[in-house]
Design a protein around this motif. Structure first.
Motif, PDB file in Angstrom:
ATOM      1  N   ASN A 152       2.940   9.002   0.731  1.00 31.93           N
ATOM      2  CA  ASN A 152       4.697   8.379   0.570  1.00 31.93           C
ATOM      3  C   ASN A 152       5.361   7.866  -0.553  1.00 31.93           C
ATOM      4  O   ASN A 152       6.589   7.797  -0.430  1.00 31.93           O
ATOM      5  N   ARG A 181       2.822  14.674   7.087  1.00 33.01           N
ATOM      6  CA  ARG A 181       3.924  13.554   7.225  1.00 33.01           C
ATOM      7  C   ARG A 181       4.473  14.277   6.572  1.00 33.01           C
ATOM      8  O   ARG A 181       5.686  13.533   6.169  1.00 33.01           O
ATOM      9  N   ALA A 216      -9.114   1.681   5.842  1.00 35.57           N
ATOM     10  CA  ALA A 216      -7.903   1.595   5.749  1.00 35.57           C
ATOM     11  C   ALA A 216      -7.438   1.346   4.853  1.00 35.57           C
ATOM     12  O   ALA A 216      -6.505   1.148   3.766  1.00 35.57           O
ATOM     13  N   LEU A 264     -18.866  -2.837   5.149  1.00 38.40           N
ATOM     14  CA  LEU A 264     -17.417  -2.409   4.148  1.00 38.40           C
ATOM     15  C   LEU A 264     -17.528  -2.597   2.691  1.00 38.40           C
ATOM     16  O   LEU A 264     -17.387  -3.632   2.851  1.00 38.40           O
ATOM     17  N   ASP A 270      -1.843   6.183  12.427  1.00 39.33           N
ATOM     18  CA  ASP A 270      -1.562   4.500  11.895  1.00 39.33           C
ATOM     19  C   ASP A 270      -2.045   4.076  13.208  1.00 39.33           C
ATOM     20  O   ASP A 270      -2.816   2.817  12.873  1.00 39.33           O
ATOM     21  N   THR A 311     -13.717  -3.315  14.020  1.00 37.17           N
ATOM     22  CA  THR A 311     -14.521  -3.279  12.241  1.00 37.17           C
ATOM     23  C   THR A 311     -14.316  -4.949  11.775  1.00 37.17           C
ATOM     24  O   THR A 311     -15.081  -5.589  11.240  1.00 37.17           O
ATOM     25  N   THR A 312     -13.220  -5.873  12.299  1.00 40.79           N
ATOM     26  CA  THR A 312     -12.750  -6.962  11.834  1.00 40.79           C
ATOM     27  C   THR A 312     -13.163  -8.194  13.289  1.00 40.79           C
ATOM     28  O   THR A 312     -13.096  -9.762  13.137  1.00 40.79           O
ATOM     29  N   ARG A 367      -1.477  -9.117  14.907  1.00 42.37           N
ATOM     30  CA  ARG A 367      -1.877  -9.514  13.569  1.00 42.37           C
ATOM     31  C   ARG A 367      -1.868 -10.316  12.578  1.00 42.37           C
ATOM     32  O   ARG A 367      -2.497 -10.908  11.902  1.00 42.37           O
ATOM     33  N   LEU A 385     -13.120  -6.109   3.322  1.00 40.34           N
ATOM     34  CA  LEU A 385     -12.291  -5.695   4.131  1.00 40.34           C
ATOM     35  C   LEU A 385     -12.350  -6.621   5.357  1.00 40.34           C
ATOM     36  O   LEU A 385     -11.779  -6.166   6.329  1.00 40.34           O
ATOM     37  N   ARG A 386     -13.473  -7.564   5.368  1.00 41.54           N
ATOM     38  CA  ARG A 386     -12.806  -8.971   6.542  1.00 41.54           C
ATOM     39  C   ARG A 386     -11.400  -9.177   6.966  1.00 41.54           C
ATOM     40  O   ARG A 386     -11.517  -9.980   7.962  1.00 41.54           O
ATOM     41  N   TYR A 445       0.517  -4.685   1.051  1.00 40.80           N
ATOM     42  CA  TYR A 445       0.479  -2.958   0.340  1.00 40.80           C
ATOM     43  C   TYR A 445      -0.409  -2.014   1.370  1.00 40.80           C
ATOM     44  O   TYR A 445       0.455  -0.496   1.059  1.00 40.80           O
ATOM     45  N   LEU A 446      -0.939  -2.687   2.529  1.00 40.57           N
ATOM     46  CA  LEU A 446      -1.284  -1.077   3.735  1.00 40.57           C
ATOM     47  C   LEU A 446      -0.397  -0.525   4.374  1.00 40.57           C
ATOM     48  O   LEU A 446      -0.026   0.669   4.641  1.00 40.57           O
ATOM     49  N   THR A 487       2.357  -0.214   3.826  1.00 42.84           N
ATOM     50  CA  THR A 487       3.535   0.030   2.423  1.00 42.84           C
ATOM     51  C   THR A 487       2.507   1.490   1.642  1.00 42.84           C
ATOM     52  O   THR A 487       3.065   2.916   2.234  1.00 42.84           O
ATOM     53  N   LEU A 519       0.404   2.842   6.169  1.00 42.76           N
ATOM     54  CA  LEU A 519       0.344   3.650   6.678  1.00 42.76           C
ATOM     55  C   LEU A 519       2.329   3.944   7.186  1.00 42.76           C
ATOM     56  O   LEU A 519       2.199   3.934   7.721  1.00 42.76           O
ATOM     57  N   LEU A 552       7.155   0.413   7.346  1.00 41.75           N
ATOM     58  CA  LEU A 552       8.309  -0.129   5.815  1.00 41.75           C
ATOM     59  C   LEU A 552       8.726  -1.056   6.652  1.00 41.75           C
ATOM     60  O   LEU A 552       9.177  -2.346   6.311  1.00 41.75           O
TER      61      LEU A 552
END
Lengths: 385, 553
Positions: free
Chosen positions: A111, A135, A212, A246, A373, A383-384, B63, B223-224, B233-234, B236, B239, B242
């Motif tokens: 990125n 990408r 993730a 996890l 994505d 998972t959550t 989300r 991670l839950r 953070y995720l 930027t 994924l 932006l």
């Protein structure tokens, strides 16, 4: 506190801002004599990239006379290491100074490269892998380059990269690992397939980094997509129902929860690499763990010349250098990956215990680029839940 | 004699104001406002025109709602827990004569300067299924996240409220008690109202730190759980969405500014009354059992994970030994490019530079914020600058880090290769601490002293040297120590900036944790202990300077 000293030549670019942001940066510069004067000698001899790359006009793989100067800036991820000896040898053979800039994982690296495409931080990059490669290639991060050694590794070329922007350097597979001693002691058969992991016989035994937050975790998500197609969310629901745990990162899963990683680990099944069994050997010449070869996803790491590089010739020389026998031979011990060039000798423990999968799961890089994505978002939801 | 001394004087005031404000504003502008706005612009101006509809779309995602809700409730609960434990502990540690009082205060501040990666590992080693507290089943739960947040932030409450308590005039409370008020009544009607500004300041800063916590949520939550910070953070780093990241960053900024404005309103303009000697601590009584229990709980909460860390670093092949510490002189099993000891030196140097910068800027801002204003506008300008330095605390490190890359890349601001970026980023983090330590002290100096000195013919610099400096040198040293310790442990922004030839110690620890091999893991723990030890040593020295406001907000 050390007395302020005059900034060294390297800060030439920094001092340019002085008139712009006032006297304070000047003061800060002077006060920072510590950082500058105290730094290692890597920068003192390096001329400004704009001024001194005499070999830049030379041929791609041409070898300039030693000491002809100029620097090559490598932008890479935080797992990059090479023995100091090999870095010195590159500098001696080519006359360039190698400056290494490493931060973040493969995702952050990609990125960063995409964000600075055309105006890169350095000349050459190592560490973009086949899950992020498309990408970067689509964003025009790399200048096509096919070096002398690239023919030997075409087997690992990124599918869809027809212009050959990326040169494969190394590979390793993400595989489920099991603690054989744990299963032996209990007289249980260890699991062997992906389906086994959802079997109630293995309830609460599996720990893995999340997709993730970890590139290792992402590779396993891709394994399941390759194996189950559209049905992968159901597989993950079953996996979670069976008590899979996890963690944020690979080290957290392996060192804290895995029974062969930390002293207090309680889970004998972990997501790791095909090379991991080479690190759990005992004095009597066996390994206490093994990789399940039907659960593997192969990651290939690439190097490439950055578009807009100050020193493209130096960048090409570095890409070539990564494929030389000396570097390829050093890869397992330095970065825990397998060399791409066929016939490169492996360290003894690797040869014995690091068994590579014959047919790892794989996906089209273009599909990964398109769908990653969406998959990650759906994965997070499953998972959550 | 000038014909119009008043006008000249006014001009001089404006010039001084500008001169004091300019350095801080310039640094914040270049190294904070520019990178952050650069990243936000990338997200919101994709084709050169503003895409505000996108912001609405992002904020309306289910989300996003879940992420916001988690951030809100976890931060609120953690803040309340910090207050419930921290206020009685602050009382006990400032007003009671306890053995090792200063050592305890120093110890409780250590988490504040530790990198979260390290703390995450220590907590998980304790809470995971096989850990000594594994039976509680807390691993990967929201409770673990809350424990981590309290671990990091309880000291903020102790510092801030403790400083206020130490400077509190005991007479109103004594008078109330003499008139027959019960201890609870005295607390409710006299003491707590007098402490209100400190309580609000502490609560809002803790809330801010909790809401922007990153490593704690990721490592301890299994991670839950996602907070706004981890989500940015995720978005930027993973994924590359932006637009969504920019929307969340903006939202975060708005909330932070609101919180800071609220704190600034509630913070009294005049600091502690001058000339009042701090109350002498007294012997604990039976009624103090509650506050002593809170101290005990906090010492456990902080001490046990730290002890786990130390124990882990001494574990060698099932026995005990110093092998991991000896290994720090090398590069591990090929995991590092430079020895860990070299990284410690790099860290120390960078932190020293960061301290210099933070002090320079901090003194300017503190002087600016505490000089008497002649007009409402002037007052507002002074307060605004004072508040601006707090902003970097409320912004995601990934936004700042990526922002540096894209905005400081071209002349005239081609700074991204500069070795100064790391100390500057650390200085931005340490600056608010310096300002918050110095401001109350400068505030507490009676302005009439300066006026008297001026009347007697002293110039502005002479006034500074003879009136302010004698009162301020200890706090200055103390805040230097604190800034140094914070800079030493800084991880967020540094991780995007540090160059591989010169990694800082927190980065080395992170790298060691990411490599297989038991020796690397042991080295990471040993390096963490070294880092925590260096920070703790400095903090204990700071404690010896006996400055009540150090580390207070």
């Amino acid at each position: 506190m050390r007395a302020p000293t005059a900034p060294r030549p390297t800060s030439r670019r920094a001092t340019r801002v002085r008139p712009l942001i006032g006297p304070l940066v000047g003061l800060a510069l002077a006060a920072s004599g510590c950082s500058l004067a105290g730094s290692s000698d890597d920068s003192s001899a390096a001329p400004d990239p704009a001024s001194g790359t005499p070999s830049a006009s030379g041929s791609a793989s041409g070898t300039p006379a030693p000491g002809s100067g100029g620097k090559v800036v490598l932008v890479t991820h935080e797992s990059f290491t090479l023995p100091q000896k090999l870095i010195a040898r590159f500098e001696q053979q080519t006359g360039y100074d190698l400056v290494v800039r490493a931060s973040g994982d493969a995702g952050v690296l990609t990125n960063k490269l995409v964000l600075t495409a055309g105006d890169p931080e350095g000349d050459v990059s190592f560490g973009v892998d086949n899950t992020f490669g498309s990408r970067a290639v689509d964003a025009g991060v790399f200048e096509p380059y096919t070096g002398a050694g690239a023919e030997a590794v075409t087997e690992y070329d990124l599918a869809g990269d027809d212009a050959h922007a990326l040169t494969p350097i190394d590979h390793g597979s993400v595989c489920v690992n099991v603690d054989d001693t744990w299963f032996d002691e209990r007289g249980l058969e260890p699991p062997t397939t992906l389906d086994d992991l959802t079997d109630p016989a293995y309830e609460d035994l599996f720990v893995l980094p999340g997709a993730a937050t970890s590139s290792t975790g992402l590779a396993f998500l891709l394994t399941t997509v390759a194996a189950y197609g559209d049905q992968w969310p159901q597989y993950w629901a079953d996996l979670m129902d069976n008590g899979a745990k996890l963690t944020a990162g690979w080290s957290d899963a392996y060192f804290v929860d895995f029974t062969q990683g930390g002293e207090d680990g309680t889970r004998p099944i972990v997501l790791s690499y095909d090379s991991s069994p080479a690190f759990t050997t005992t004095d009597d010449g066996t390994s206490t763990t093994s990789a399940l070869l039907d659960t593997c996803f192969r990651q290939v790491e690439y190097a490439g010349v950055l578009a807009g590089a100050q020193n493209p010739a130096g960048a090409q020389a570095f890409v070539d250098y990564l494929l030389t026998p000396a570097v390829q031979k050093a890869l397992p011990d330095s970065m825990y990956v397998f060399p791409d060039v066929p016939g490169t000798p492996l360290p003894e423990e690797w040869a014995r215990f690091a068994v590579q999968p014959d047919r790892p799961w794989s996906l089209d890089p273009a599909e990964i680029a398109d769908q990653r994505d969406a998959w990650l978002t759906e994965w997070t939801d499953v998972t959550t839940r | 004699m000038s014909p119009r001394p008043a006008a000249r004087q006014a001009l001089g005031r404006v010039a001084t104001l500008l001169a004091l404000a300019l350095p801080a504003l310039a640094v914040l502008g270049v190294f904070f406002a520019l990178p952050v706005s650069g990243m936000v612009a990338r997200g919101l101006l994709p084709e050169g025109h503003l895409d505000l509809a996108g912001v609405g779309e992002v904020l309306a995602r289910p989300r996003t709602g879940r992420v916001l809700w988690f951030t809100l409730w976890s931060s609120t609960v953690a803040t309340v827990a910090c207050l419930v434990l921290g206020v009685p502990a602050a009382y006990a540690l400032t007003r009671l004569r306890l053995p090792l009082r200063r050592v305890l205060r120093g110890l409780l501040l250590v988490p504040f300067v530790l990198p979260t990666v390290v703390v995450g590992v220590a907590f998980r080693a304790l809470l995971s299924e096989g850990g000594s507290l594994g039976g509680l089943g807390l691993d990967g739960s929201a409770v673990a996240i809350l424990l981590g947040l309290v671990f990091f932030n309880a000291s903020v409450v102790i510092r801030t409220v403790g400083a206020a308590w130490e400077g509190l005039d005991p007479r109103p409370a004594e008078a109330a008690a003499a008139l027959g008020a019960s201890p609870v009544q005295v607390l409710r009607t006299v003491t707590l109202p007098m402490l209100r500004p400190a309580l609000v300041a502490a609560a809002s800063v803790v809330f801010l730190f909790c809401a922007t916590a990153f490593g704690v949520v990721l490592t301890l939550g299994g991670l839950r759980y996602s907070s706004v910070e981890t989500e940015i953070y995720l978005l930027t780093a993973n994924l590359l969405d932006l637009r969504a990241a920019a929307a969340l960053s903006l939202l975060q900024l708005v909330v932070v500014v609101g919180l800071l404005a609220l704190t600034a309103r509630l913070r009294p303009d005049a600091g502690a009354r001058p000339g009042l000697a701090p109350t002498r601590p007294r012997r604990p009584r039976l009624l103090d059992a509650w506050s002593l229990a809170c101290v005990g709980l906090l010492v456990l909460l902080v001490g046990v994970p730290l002890a786990t860390l130390v124990a882990g670093s001494l574990r060698v092949d099932g026995g005990w030994g110093l092998a991991h510490y000896r290994a720090l002189g090398g590069t591990g099993e090929g995991a590092l490019l430079v020895p860990a000891t070299q990284a410690l030196l790099t860290s120390a140097r960078a932190a020293t530079d960061a301290t210099w910068m933070a002090l320079l800027l901090g003194v300017c801002v503190a002087v600016l914020g505490t000089r008497r204003s002649r007009s409402r506008l002037e007052h507002r300008v002074r307060r605004t600058v004072d508040g601006l330095v707090m902003l970097p605390l409320g912004v995601s490190a990934v936004t700042l880090g990526f922002g540096f890359l894209i905005t400081l890349a071209r002349p005239p601001l081609d700074l991204r290769d500069s070795p100064l970026l790391v100390p500057i980023a650390q200085a931005l983090v340490a600056l608010p601490l310096v300002v918050r330590t110095l401001t109350p002290v400068l505030d507490g100096i009676d302005d009439r002293q300066r006026q008297a000195a001026a009347t007697l013919g002293a110039g502005p610099l002479r006034v500074l040297a003879t009136v302010d400096l004698p009162a301020v040198w200890r706090p200055l040293l103390a805040s230097a120590g604190l800034a140094w310790a914070v800079a030493l442990g800084e991880f967020g922004a540094t991780s995007f900036l540090a160059r591989d030839e010169r990694p800082t110690l927190p980065l080395v620890i992170f790298r060691l944790l990411a490599h297989p091999g038991e020796a690397n893991y042991g080295m990471a723990l040993a390096a963490s202990v070294l880092l925590g030890g260096a920070a703790a040593g400095v903090l204990l020295l700071v404690e010896r300077l006996r400055v009540p406001a150090v580390g207070a907000w």
